[in-house]
Design a protein around this motif. Structure first.
Motif, PDB file in Angstrom:
ATOM      1  N   HIS A   8      -0.896  58.539 119.801  1.00 49.96           N
ATOM      2  CA  HIS A   8      -2.026  57.846 118.830  1.00 49.96           C
ATOM      3  C   HIS A   8      -3.326  58.278 119.055  1.00 49.96           C
ATOM      4  O   HIS A   8      -3.846  58.785 119.929  1.00 49.96           O
ATOM      5  CB  HIS A   8      -2.053  56.299 119.105  1.00 49.96           C
ATOM      6  N   CYS A   9      -3.868  58.893 117.642  1.00 47.26           N
ATOM      7  CA  CYS A   9      -5.177  59.398 117.657  1.00 47.26           C
ATOM      8  C   CYS A   9      -5.973  58.054 117.439  1.00 47.26           C
ATOM      9  O   CYS A   9      -6.039  57.626 116.503  1.00 47.26           O
ATOM     10  CB  CYS A   9      -5.541  60.372 116.595  1.00 47.26           C
ATOM     11  N   GLN A  10      -6.842  57.481 118.452  1.00 48.58           N
ATOM     12  CA  GLN A  10      -7.581  56.383 118.322  1.00 48.58           C
ATOM     13  C   GLN A  10      -8.827  56.671 117.234  1.00 48.58           C
ATOM     14  O   GLN A  10      -9.240  55.854 116.631  1.00 48.58           O
ATOM     15  CB  GLN A  10      -8.201  55.883 119.723  1.00 48.58           C
ATOM     16  N   THR A  11      -9.328  57.666 116.978  1.00 45.95           N
ATOM     17  CA  THR A  11     -10.480  58.133 115.938  1.00 45.95           C
ATOM     18  C   THR A  11     -10.099  57.956 114.684  1.00 45.95           C
ATOM     19  O   THR A  11     -10.715  57.479 113.874  1.00 45.95           O
ATOM     20  CB  THR A  11     -10.877  59.427 116.190  1.00 45.95           C
ATOM     21  N   HIS A  14      -8.620  66.029 117.839  1.00 48.42           N
ATOM     22  CA  HIS A  14      -8.796  64.958 118.759  1.00 48.42           C
ATOM     23  C   HIS A  14      -7.447  64.942 119.784  1.00 48.42           C
ATOM     24  O   HIS A  14      -6.741  65.478 119.567  1.00 48.42           O
ATOM     25  CB  HIS A  14      -8.748  63.676 117.719  1.00 48.42           C
ATOM     26  N   SER A  15      -7.752  64.316 120.768  1.00 46.58           N
ATOM     27  CA  SER A  15      -6.829  64.022 121.905  1.00 46.58           C
ATOM     28  C   SER A  15      -5.943  62.844 121.347  1.00 46.58           C
ATOM     29  O   SER A  15      -6.409  61.958 120.343  1.00 46.58           O
ATOM     30  CB  SER A  15      -7.380  63.525 123.125  1.00 46.58           C
ATOM     31  N   LEU A  16      -4.576  62.990 121.663  1.00 42.53           N
ATOM     32  CA  LEU A  16      -3.686  61.860 121.300  1.00 42.53           C
ATOM     33  C   LEU A  16      -3.186  61.148 122.598  1.00 42.53           C
ATOM     34  O   LEU A  16      -2.879  61.584 123.879  1.00 42.53           O
ATOM     35  CB  LEU A  16      -2.576  62.249 120.677  1.00 42.53           C
ATOM     36  N   LEU A  17      -2.953  59.785 122.476  1.00 43.53           N
ATOM     37  CA  LEU A  17      -2.696  59.077 123.827  1.00 43.53           C
ATOM     38  C   LEU A  17      -1.112  58.570 123.499  1.00 43.53           C
ATOM     39  O   LEU A  17      -0.696  58.166 122.346  1.00 43.53           O
ATOM     40  CB  LEU A  17      -3.414  57.712 123.908  1.00 43.53           C
ATOM     41  N   LEU A  18      -0.296  58.306 124.712  1.00 42.47           N
ATOM     42  CA  LEU A  18       1.117  58.061 124.529  1.00 42.47           C
ATOM     43  C   LEU A  18       1.166  57.011 124.496  1.00 42.47           C
ATOM     44  O   LEU A  18       0.574  55.907 125.610  1.00 42.47           O
ATOM     45  CB  LEU A  18       1.699  58.728 125.835  1.00 42.47           C
ATOM     46  N   GLN A  19       1.746  55.886 123.766  1.00 43.36           N
ATOM     47  CA  GLN A  19       1.775  54.479 123.538  1.00 43.36           C
ATOM     48  C   GLN A  19       3.236  54.184 123.170  1.00 43.36           C
ATOM     49  O   GLN A  19       3.926  54.876 122.603  1.00 43.36           O
ATOM     50  CB  GLN A  19       0.568  54.129 122.634  1.00 43.36           C
ATOM     51  N   MET A  20       3.170  52.828 123.152  1.00 43.69           N
ATOM     52  CA  MET A  20       4.462  52.239 122.633  1.00 43.69           C
ATOM     53  C   MET A  20       4.225  50.852 122.402  1.00 43.69           C
ATOM     54  O   MET A  20       3.446  50.161 123.148  1.00 43.69           O
ATOM     55  CB  MET A  20       5.641  52.301 123.533  1.00 43.69           C
ATOM     56  N   VAL A  49       5.699  51.788 114.017  1.00 44.61           N
ATOM     57  CA  VAL A  49       4.375  52.752 113.497  1.00 44.61           C
ATOM     58  C   VAL A  49       5.251  53.888 112.707  1.00 44.61           C
ATOM     59  O   VAL A  49       6.191  54.205 112.634  1.00 44.61           O
ATOM     60  CB  VAL A  49       3.596  53.361 114.504  1.00 44.61           C
ATOM     61  N   VAL A  50       4.476  54.067 111.446  1.00 48.29           N
ATOM     62  CA  VAL A  50       4.979  55.159 110.700  1.00 48.29           C
ATOM     63  C   VAL A  50       4.289  56.672 111.296  1.00 48.29           C
ATOM     64  O   VAL A  50       3.201  56.684 111.477  1.00 48.29           O
ATOM     65  CB  VAL A  50       4.568  55.127 109.294  1.00 48.29           C
ATOM     66  N   CYS A  51       5.301  57.330 111.497  1.00 44.97           N
ATOM     67  CA  CYS A  51       4.597  58.971 111.779  1.00 44.97           C
ATOM     68  C   CYS A  51       4.110  59.727 110.910  1.00 44.97           C
ATOM     69  O   CYS A  51       4.501  59.910 109.730  1.00 44.97           O
ATOM     70  CB  CYS A  51       5.909  59.699 112.400  1.00 44.97           C
ATOM     71  N   GLY A  52       2.903  60.387 110.967  1.00 47.79           N
ATOM     72  CA  GLY A  52       2.112  61.107 110.159  1.00 47.79           C
ATOM     73  C   GLY A  52       2.474  62.331 109.721  1.00 47.79           C
ATOM     74  O   GLY A  52       2.182  62.932 108.714  1.00 47.79           O
ATOM     75  N   ILE A  99      -3.978  57.892 113.487  1.00 51.49           N
ATOM     76  CA  ILE A  99      -2.728  58.645 113.198  1.00 51.49           C
ATOM     77  C   ILE A  99      -1.885  58.455 114.162  1.00 51.49           C
ATOM     78  O   ILE A  99      -2.216  58.631 115.486  1.00 51.49           O
ATOM     79  CB  ILE A  99      -3.059  59.875 112.675  1.00 51.49           C
ATOM     80  N   TYR A 100      -0.406  58.373 113.775  1.00 50.67           N
ATOM     81  CA  TYR A 100       0.676  58.371 114.730  1.00 50.67           C
ATOM     82  C   TYR A 100       1.465  59.376 114.614  1.00 50.67           C
ATOM     83  O   TYR A 100       1.714  59.896 113.404  1.00 50.67           O
ATOM     84  CB  TYR A 100       1.247  56.945 114.599  1.00 50.67           C
ATOM     85  N   VAL A 101       1.920  59.809 115.646  1.00 52.14           N
ATOM     86  CA  VAL A 101       3.047  61.115 115.878  1.00 52.14           C
ATOM     87  C   VAL A 101       4.000  60.766 116.828  1.00 52.14           C
ATOM     88  O   VAL A 101       3.913  60.489 117.839  1.00 52.14           O
ATOM     89  CB  VAL A 101       2.388  62.463 116.142  1.00 52.14           C
ATOM     90  N   ASP A 102       5.366  60.583 116.233  1.00 48.75           N
ATOM     91  CA  ASP A 102       6.451  59.989 117.077  1.00 48.75           C
ATOM     92  C   ASP A 102       6.592  61.413 118.122  1.00 48.75           C
ATOM     93  O   ASP A 102       6.291  62.561 117.925  1.00 48.75           O
ATOM     94  CB  ASP A 102       7.633  59.656 116.447  1.00 48.75           C
TER      95      ASP A 102
END
Length: 481
Positions: free
Chosen positions: A274-277, A245-251, A259-262, A280-283
């Motif tokens: 962030h994967c909205q589907t 999935h695509s991931l969106l840059l957020q804060m 948020v806890v990095c996956g 999941i969060y990735v720092d």
């Protein structure tokens, strides 16, 4: 007396259908194969020095748990075991005949054309930002011109002098500034505040990348790269950790919202994808980690990022605590893996207690006798990662010498009223000074082992844990690891 085995062997503590030697007076049983084991293994294939057979772990090494160098399982103090006194290296009796090759750690194997892989550990704390910039550049090249994905790579084409409303800080304009050495704090300041910290990647802003944007009113700072060049969206396939999935840059809007990095399982109050589907969060740091690296501790093979396959890191002894923990593992050596948290450790540190830089050392690290951490004054295990200064012969636990920066301290304050008394709380990190050091919350009186994040009132020293702070604000508790 020799008879058929009916009990566990007192040497290897394993039952086997083999003849054993027995002392009827002492009820001592030992397998025939164990009894005939050589007193010395002169040239083991899995270690650099000869190994000597000892009949229990020497007293000097019983302070820490010891593990077999082959199977990585615990070695019990009463076991017969093969031992290298130079390296504090132990091998189970049953593992001592292993034909595993230790390889050549001094010479890298470039047969797979992997010389362009990123070499870890990185030279310094600041080097992580260089990785983010470099990997982001590769991503831009890889996805340039690929239809709908081509417009996701750059947020702001040029670096304007003023950004009126940045998506991460809409309160005030951000002005482009230049970092200088004079912006460093005094030498006596805390290590975490030596330089300005970027609110986006939570990495230091230094003279190697001096351009940054700042809102002085809010103490909000961004590397120019983080402000203008980070992709607003990582297309499908761009993240090897989450490629579907695509991931969106957020804060998050508030500095105390985490948020806890996956990938690394650390909390962050900085930028993340962030994967909205899948939610999941990735720092930022983990989003741009290479899928394959070289590492000095295992220089003869490359390492690939994947979920862990046994319970401990091969170089630090750190336990993998959740099924989602990630490691860099060797595809050739089935028992070698490095915890992702250990990959981030820099090879050299400037420490406030040292005149000279301290360097990261890998097990086995030869040191005669017992030595102690200069920071917490507890014993240091030479079978784990450690920082050491050759000139002063000072040593540090790797976790005492380095703190993984994923949360920005001093990013803001919270004003609360407790028992009709106002407090202005700021996020602080309380470190341990002794083994199992603890600190108590001033509000609920709960005692927590250190290191631990608290909210502290600068005026009176009032400490609130994250649970109490959330309750005081009337908000849902947020993860803070």
């Amino acid at each position: 007396m020799k008879k058929k085995a009916l009990s566990d062997c007192d040497a290897c503590h394993e039952e086997a259908k083999d003849y054993s030697y027995v002392c009827t007076t002492c009820d001592f049983w030992i397998h025939k194969s164990c009894a005939l084991s050589p007193s010395i293994i002169p040239n083991p294939t899995y270690h650099h020095h000869p190994l000597t057979l000892v009949y229990s772990i020497p007293d000097i090494h019983r302070y820490f748990k010891q593990y077999c160098g082959i199977c990585h399982k615990k070695v019990y103090k009463s076991y017969w075991v093969y031992y290298c006194h130079k390296c504090t290296y132990f091998v189970h009796m049953k593992c001592s005949t292993s034909t595993v090759s230790m390889g050549n750690k001094d010479e890298a194997d470039d047969s797979d054309n992997e010389s362009d892989l990123v070499q870890f550990p990185l030279p310094s704390r600041e080097s992580m930002f260089d990785i983010i910039v470099a990997q982001c550049g590769k991503l831009k090249v890889d996805f340039q011109g690929k239809g709908e994905n081509s417009d996701t790579i750059t947020t702001i084409p040029n670096d304007p002098f003023i950004i009126e409303k940045h998506w991460s800080h809409k309160k005030h304009p951000l002005q482009q500034l230049k970092f200088t050495i004079s912006q460093n704090c005094d030498d006596d300041s805390d290590d975490d505040n030596e330089v300005l910290i970027c609110n986006g990647c939570i990495q230091p802003i230094t003279v190697s990348h001096p351009s940054y944007y700042g809102c002085i009113q809010c103490d909000f700072f961004l590397h120019s790269f983080c402000a203008t060049k980070l992709p607003q969206k990582l297309p499908v396939g761009a993240s090897h950790f989450h490629p579907n999935h695509s991931l969106l840059l957020q804060m998050k809007d508030k500095f105390y919202d985490f948020v806890v990095c996956g990938v690394c399982n650390y909390s962050t109050n900085g930028f993340y994808y962030h994967c909205q589907t899948c939610d999941i969060y990735v720092d930022i740091r983990c989003a741009f980690l290479p899928s394959r690296i070289k590492h000095k501790s295992h220089n003869h093979h490359s390492l690939v990022q994947r979920p862990f396959f046994n319970s401990r890191c091969s170089i630090s002894g750190l336990k993998f605590t959740t099924k989602n923990d990630m490691a860099y593992a060797c595809e050739s050596c089935s028992n070698f893996q490095i915890h992702l948290k250990c990959v981030f450790l820099p090879s050299s540190l400037e420490h406030k207690y040292e005149i000279h830089p301290i360097t990261l050392r890998y097990p086995p690290f030869f040191y005669e006798g017992v030595f102690y951490c200069e920071s917490c004054e507890e014993r240091v295990n030479n079978q784990e990662l450690l920082y050491h200064c050759t000139e002063s012969e000072h040593s540090y636990h790797f976790y005492c010498g380095f703190w993984l920066n994923t949360i920005k301290l001093g990013a803001g304050t919270i004003k609360v009223l407790i028992a009709d008394k106002p407090h202005t709380l700021a996020l602080v990190l309380k470190r341990s000074t002794r083994k199992k050091s603890a600190c108590s919350c001033s509000h609920c009186s709960t005692t927590f082992l250190l290191p631990r994040f608290f909210y502290e009132c600068d005026g009176c020293g009032f400490l609130a844990c994250s649970n109490c702070t959330a309750k005081l604000l009337g908000e849902k508790q947020r993860a803070l690891l």
